[in-house]
Design a protein around this motif. Sequence first.
Motif, short mmCIF file in Angstrom:
data_model
loop_
_atom_site.label_atom_id
_atom_site.label_comp_id
_atom_site.label_asym_id
_atom_site.label_seq_id
_atom_site.Cartn_x
_atom_site.Cartn_y
_atom_site.Cartn_z
N ASN A 26 0.81 -1.22 0.00
CA ASN A 26 0.00 0.00 0.00
C ASN A 26 0.84 1.27 0.00
O ASN A 26 0.30 2.37 0.10
CB ASN A 26 -0.95 -0.01 1.20
CG ASN A 26 -1.97 -1.12 1.06
OD1 ASN A 26 -2.76 -1.13 0.13
ND2 ASN A 26 -1.93 -2.07 1.98
N ALA A 27 2.14 1.11 -0.10
CA ALA A 27 3.10 2.22 -0.24
C ALA A 27 2.95 3.28 0.84
O ALA A 27 2.87 4.47 0.57
CB ALA A 27 2.99 2.85 -1.64
N HIS A 28 2.89 2.82 2.09
CA HIS A 28 2.85 3.79 3.18
C HIS A 28 3.70 3.32 4.36
O HIS A 28 4.08 2.16 4.46
CB HIS A 28 1.43 4.14 3.60
CG HIS A 28 0.68 3.05 4.30
ND1 HIS A 28 0.87 2.73 5.62
CD2 HIS A 28 -0.28 2.22 3.86
CE1 HIS A 28 0.06 1.74 5.96
NE2 HIS A 28 -0.64 1.41 4.91
N PHE A 57 9.55 9.25 -0.24
CA PHE A 57 8.83 9.33 -1.50
C PHE A 57 9.72 8.97 -2.70
O PHE A 57 9.30 8.23 -3.58
CB PHE A 57 8.24 10.72 -1.70
CG PHE A 57 7.16 11.08 -0.71
CD1 PHE A 57 6.23 10.14 -0.30
CD2 PHE A 57 7.08 12.35 -0.19
CE1 PHE A 57 5.22 10.47 0.62
CE2 PHE A 57 6.08 12.69 0.72
CZ PHE A 57 5.16 11.74 1.12
N LEU A 62 7.33 5.40 -1.38
CA LEU A 62 6.06 5.47 -0.65
C LEU A 62 5.14 6.53 -1.27
O LEU A 62 5.59 7.48 -1.89
CB LEU A 62 6.31 5.80 0.82
CG LEU A 62 7.13 4.78 1.61
CD1 LEU A 62 7.20 5.18 3.07
CD2 LEU A 62 6.56 3.37 1.47
N HIS A 63 3.88 6.32 -1.06
CA HIS A 63 2.85 7.28 -1.49
C HIS A 63 2.36 8.11 -0.30
O HIS A 63 1.94 9.25 -0.47
CB HIS A 63 1.66 6.53 -2.10
CG HIS A 63 0.50 7.40 -2.43
ND1 HIS A 63 0.50 8.29 -3.47
CD2 HIS A 63 -0.71 7.54 -1.81
CE1 HIS A 63 -0.65 8.93 -3.49
NE2 HIS A 63 -1.40 8.50 -2.49
N ARG A 64 2.43 7.52 0.91
CA ARG A 64 1.85 8.13 2.10
C ARG A 64 2.75 7.88 3.30
O ARG A 64 3.24 6.77 3.49
CB ARG A 64 0.48 7.52 2.34
CG ARG A 64 -0.18 7.81 3.63
CD ARG A 64 -1.41 6.89 3.79
NE ARG A 64 -1.94 7.03 5.12
CZ ARG A 64 -2.75 7.99 5.50
NH1 ARG A 64 -3.15 8.90 4.64
NH2 ARG A 64 -3.18 8.06 6.75
N LEU A 110 1.21 13.15 1.68
CA LEU A 110 1.05 12.33 0.48
C LEU A 110 2.02 12.79 -0.60
O LEU A 110 2.23 14.00 -0.77
CB LEU A 110 -0.37 12.44 -0.06
CG LEU A 110 -1.50 12.03 0.89
CD1 LEU A 110 -2.85 12.27 0.21
CD2 LEU A 110 -1.35 10.59 1.32
N ARG A 111 2.54 11.84 -1.33
CA ARG A 111 3.42 12.17 -2.44
C ARG A 111 2.74 13.12 -3.42
O ARG A 111 3.33 14.07 -3.90
CB ARG A 111 3.85 10.89 -3.17
CG ARG A 111 4.61 11.15 -4.45
CD ARG A 111 4.69 9.91 -5.32
NE ARG A 111 5.56 8.91 -4.78
CZ ARG A 111 6.84 8.77 -5.14
NH1 ARG A 111 7.36 9.58 -6.02
NH2 ARG A 111 7.57 7.83 -4.63
N THR A 112 1.46 12.87 -3.68
CA THR A 112 0.73 13.67 -4.67
C THR A 112 0.43 15.09 -4.19
O THR A 112 0.11 15.95 -5.00
CB THR A 112 -0.60 12.98 -5.04
OG1 THR A 112 -1.34 12.72 -3.84
CG2 THR A 112 -0.36 11.69 -5.79
N ARG A 114 2.71 16.78 -2.35
CA ARG A 114 4.02 17.29 -2.04
C ARG A 114 4.24 18.68 -2.61
O ARG A 114 3.99 18.93 -3.78
CB ARG A 114 5.04 16.35 -2.66
CG ARG A 114 6.29 16.26 -1.93
CD ARG A 114 6.99 15.06 -2.46
NE ARG A 114 8.41 15.26 -2.33
CZ ARG A 114 9.30 14.50 -2.86
NH1 ARG A 114 8.93 13.48 -3.58
NH2 ARG A 114 10.55 14.72 -2.67
#
Length: 119
Positions: A26-28, A57, A62-64, A110-112, A114
Motif C-alpha cells: 500500500n506504499a505507506h 517518496f 512510498l505514497h503516504r 502524500l506524495r501527490t 508534495r
Amino acid sequence: MDLAIEDRESGAFLGELALSRIDQDNAHGDFRIALVPSATDRGIGSEAIRLLLDHAFDRVGLHRVQLEVFDFNPRARRAYEKCGFEVEGRLREALHWDGEWHDVLVMAALRTRRGTDAG
C-alpha cells in the motif's frame, strides 16, 4: 529506518527520527521524530522531516507517510503542517497522560500533495 540527527559542526546528538511499519503493498509508512530541548526552534526538525519525506517518496517509493501527534503539542502539529502533513482524524481521549485524557491527531503527507502546502 531509525536515524540520528546531529549538529553539522560539532557532531552533537540533536535527536532522532524514524520511518517504520512500511507497507510495500500500500506504499505507506509511519513516521516519528524527537529532538533534544536545545535543538528546538532552530528549523532542525523541519529540515530533518523534509529530508526524510524526500527519501520516503523518492527512494523508498512510498505514497503516504503518517504520524500521530498529541493534542497538547500544538508546536509539533504546526511543524508537521509546515512540512506538508495534514490532519486526517482524531482519536478521542486515546492517550492517558499525567492523569488526564488527551486526543491523538492522525496526520499524513502524500506524495501527490508534495509541495502544495509545504513551505
